[in-house]
Design a protein around this motif. Structure first.
Motif, mmCIF file in Angstrom:
data_model
loop_
_atom_site.group_PDB
_atom_site.id
_atom_site.type_symbol
_atom_site.label_atom_id
_atom_site.label_comp_id
_atom_site.label_asym_id
_atom_site.label_seq_id
_atom_site.Cartn_x
_atom_site.Cartn_y
_atom_site.Cartn_z
ATOM 1 N N ASP A 96 18.400 101.080 0.308
ATOM 2 C CA ASP A 96 17.185 100.595 1.188
ATOM 3 C C ASP A 96 17.627 99.224 1.486
ATOM 4 O OD1 ASP A 96 15.209 100.316 2.953
ATOM 5 O OD2 ASP A 96 13.704 100.824 1.664
ATOM 6 N N SER A 97 17.953 98.972 2.975
ATOM 7 C CA SER A 97 18.586 97.717 3.409
ATOM 8 C C SER A 97 17.062 96.685 3.278
ATOM 9 C CB SER A 97 18.899 97.947 4.871
ATOM 10 O OG SER A 97 18.109 98.389 5.743
ATOM 11 N N LYS A 98 16.074 97.130 3.577
ATOM 12 C CA LYS A 98 14.923 96.200 3.485
ATOM 13 C C LYS A 98 14.631 95.580 2.086
ATOM 14 C CE LYS A 98 12.390 98.358 7.277
ATOM 15 N NZ LYS A 98 11.297 99.095 7.988
ATOM 16 N N LYS A 99 14.637 96.544 1.023
ATOM 17 C CA LYS A 99 14.610 95.851 -0.030
ATOM 18 C C LYS A 99 15.665 95.105 -0.617
ATOM 19 C CE LYS A 99 11.515 99.606 -1.772
ATOM 20 N NZ LYS A 99 11.033 100.335 -2.879
ATOM 21 N N GLN A 102 15.436 91.496 0.648
ATOM 22 C CA GLN A 102 14.174 90.917 -0.063
ATOM 23 C C GLN A 102 14.755 90.423 -1.579
ATOM 24 O OE1 GLN A 102 10.995 93.384 0.223
ATOM 25 N NE2 GLN A 102 10.659 93.195 2.399
ATOM 26 N N GLN A 131 21.169 90.916 9.840
ATOM 27 C CA GLN A 131 19.845 90.794 10.369
ATOM 28 C C GLN A 131 19.503 89.608 10.987
ATOM 29 O OE1 GLN A 131 17.052 92.186 7.420
ATOM 30 N NE2 GLN A 131 17.775 94.286 7.099
ATOM 31 N N ARG A 418 6.938 92.754 -2.894
ATOM 32 C CA ARG A 418 8.228 92.621 -2.347
ATOM 33 C C ARG A 418 8.918 91.635 -2.896
ATOM 34 N NH1 ARG A 418 6.052 92.745 4.007
ATOM 35 N NH2 ARG A 418 5.098 94.605 4.129
#
Length: 487
Positions: A96-99, A102, A131, A418
């Motif tokens: 998962d790129s979002k995790k 982070q 990003q 997060r």
């Protein structure tokens, strides 16, 4: 190649849509890793292959091809442009790129030019660089940010202007300049963005309070200065005669009282002359809110030092006399014992003194011994005042450091679930059903669990390493300096 690893985004794996895939390749002696970053064409990324419907032929030479059909919920690897042993099964890691973005690393610097960065770190750097593409769209928030940046840049240039002599010789002694250098260093690291924003918000709030809600705050500073002068006069009056039962030398005591009283009267006269300027000192202090609340605290520390400047001067006078007294007693005590220090051999050895030398040494030693209580009382009193001002300054500096260095952004991420560390990654195996047209692969899903609260305040994730406290500012070092008369 004994190991083939393919890092693939989850949305691409389950989307089942014809597209091109882009990323990077990392080759080592024992493995080759494919990092699929996006399905959008980017000039900085390498074209790795295609995702096409099952049966569609691609005549181009690409690194890999994935296919999909209506009978399976995901895509499957159908072509790989390298030859691997029959026992080698490609490993597909879904992420998962979002995790991944982070994730927290102890060193946030990119390792793009490292010789052999780890797979997870390589993937992290690629996703972050992808990003952080510059956005050419200009919005009202962008214009406001540019306006505030212009104001802050003007203030920075005004600070930089005082770094040249002869102004810098005085300005570098101020807590305000020390805060400016620390704040500039922290901002250059691009860390603690949330702390800087909070610092500026608190500064703006205090600026509004000082300029709009509080009437004539400079009068309070004048009253505090007169209160300090009045208390110092009462303190000198208490030292007359025999304070707390101590028998002081009358002549030396009267000399100290006349000298310090004259300095207090001189300071009171000077304060009356600069009173209009002192009343307006809260205006620049309020305007420093544009820089942040920590700058206002730094200026407050300088104002406290200014109010107690005469007490600091008294400490310097008594400290010089104290050091002369202690040094004289040490030297004369060796003479009384019939010893002296040999600087050539760097030792204390016996020596025969003449009678007149011993007579003079005994007379001076006795005089210093009788003067010691008077000097010690004044040194103790004004060292206590100096220590009180120093402790207030240290407290204000600690508040400044806490505002800037407290891991606020990390704590907010942890409260929202997060905040992830590299140790929080774990792989979960996914069972896949393969047909004859598909290459056999082992599929894992990279999951991240939230880190513990204790990791938020650790050395790597919590307080900054760039701005450490001075190791000399300890209770032991302060006591040693006070005994030596060099505090």
């Amino acid at each position: 190649m004994s190991v083939v690893k393919i890092f693939l985004p989850k949305n691409v794996f389950y989307k089942q849509k014809e597209c091109e895939i882009f990323g990077e390749i990392q080759i080592t002696e024992k493995s080759i890793s494919y990092f699929v970053v996006s399905d959008e064409n980017q000039n900085e990324l390498r074209h790795l292959g295609y995702v096409v419907p099952l049966g569609k032929k691609i005549n181009k030479d690409v690194s890999m091809i994935f296919s999909y059909d209506s009978h399976h919920p995901s895509i499957y690897l159908t072509k790989l442009n390298i030859k691997t042993p029959s026992t080698t099964v490609p490993i597909v890691c879904l992420y998962d790129s979002k995790k991944i973005v982070q994730l927290h690393y102890p060193d946030q610097k990119k390792c793009k030019y490292d010789q052999n960065p780890g797979d997870t770190r390589m993937l992290y750097d690629l996703l972050v660089s992808f990003q952080n593409k510059p956005n050419k769209a200009v919005s009202r928030h962008t214009i406001l940010a540019l306006l505030l940046s212009f104001i802050w840049e003007c203030i920075h240039r005004s600070f930089a202007a005082v770094e040249y002599p002869p102004i810098c010789w005085f300005f570098k002694k101020l807590v305000l300049y020390e805060q400016y250098t620390n704040w500039k260093m922290i901002k250059s690291t691009r860390k603690r963005t949330a702390n800087i924003i909070l610092d500026k918000i608190l500064g703006l709030v205090l600026m509004i309070i000082l300029l709009l809600l509080i009437t004539k705050p400079g009068d309070d500073l004048i009253q505090i200065s007169h209160f300090v002068i009045q208390r110092l006069r009462q303190l000198l009056g208490a030292l007359k005669g025999s304070p707390i039962g101590l028998k002081l030398n009358d002549h030396l005591n009267n000399f100290f009282l006349d000298c310090f009283t004259y300095h207090i009267d001189l300071w009171a006269t000077f304060l009356e002359l600069i009173e209009p300027i002192v009343r307006q000192l809260f205006v620049p202090m309020a305007l420093l809110g544009l820089m942040g609340f920590s700058f206002q605290l730094a200026m407050l520390a300088d104002l406290i030092g200014l109010v107690g400047l005469h007490a600091h001067s008294f400490y310097i006078y008594t400290a010089v006399l104290y050091k002369v007294e202690i040094k004289g007693l040490q030297v004369l005590w060796k003479v009384v014992l019939g010893k002296r220090r040999n600087p050539l051999k760097n030792r204390v050895e016996a020596h025969e003194y003449m009678n007149r030398q011993l007579y003079l040494a005994t007379m001076f030693f006795a005089s210093l011994v009788f003067l010691l209580p008077t000097i010690l009382v004044y040194y103790t009193v004004f060292t206590t005042l100096r220590l009180a001002i120093f402790l207030v300054t240290v407290i204000l500096k600690s508040i400044q450091r806490t505002i800037i260095e407290f891991p606020l952004e990390t704590l907010i991420k942890w409260s929202l679930g997060r905040f992830f560390e590299i140790d929080s990654l774990y792989l979960q195996h996914i069972n896949m059903a393969f047909q004859q047209n598909f290459m056999k692969t082992t599929v894992f899903e990279m999951n991240v669990k939230s880190s513990r609260l204790s990791r938020v305040f650790s050395c790597e994730a919590g307080f900054l390493k760039e701005n450490k406290l001075n190791e000399n500012v300890t209770l032991k070092s302060i006591l040693i300096k006070i005994l030596k008369g060099s505090f």
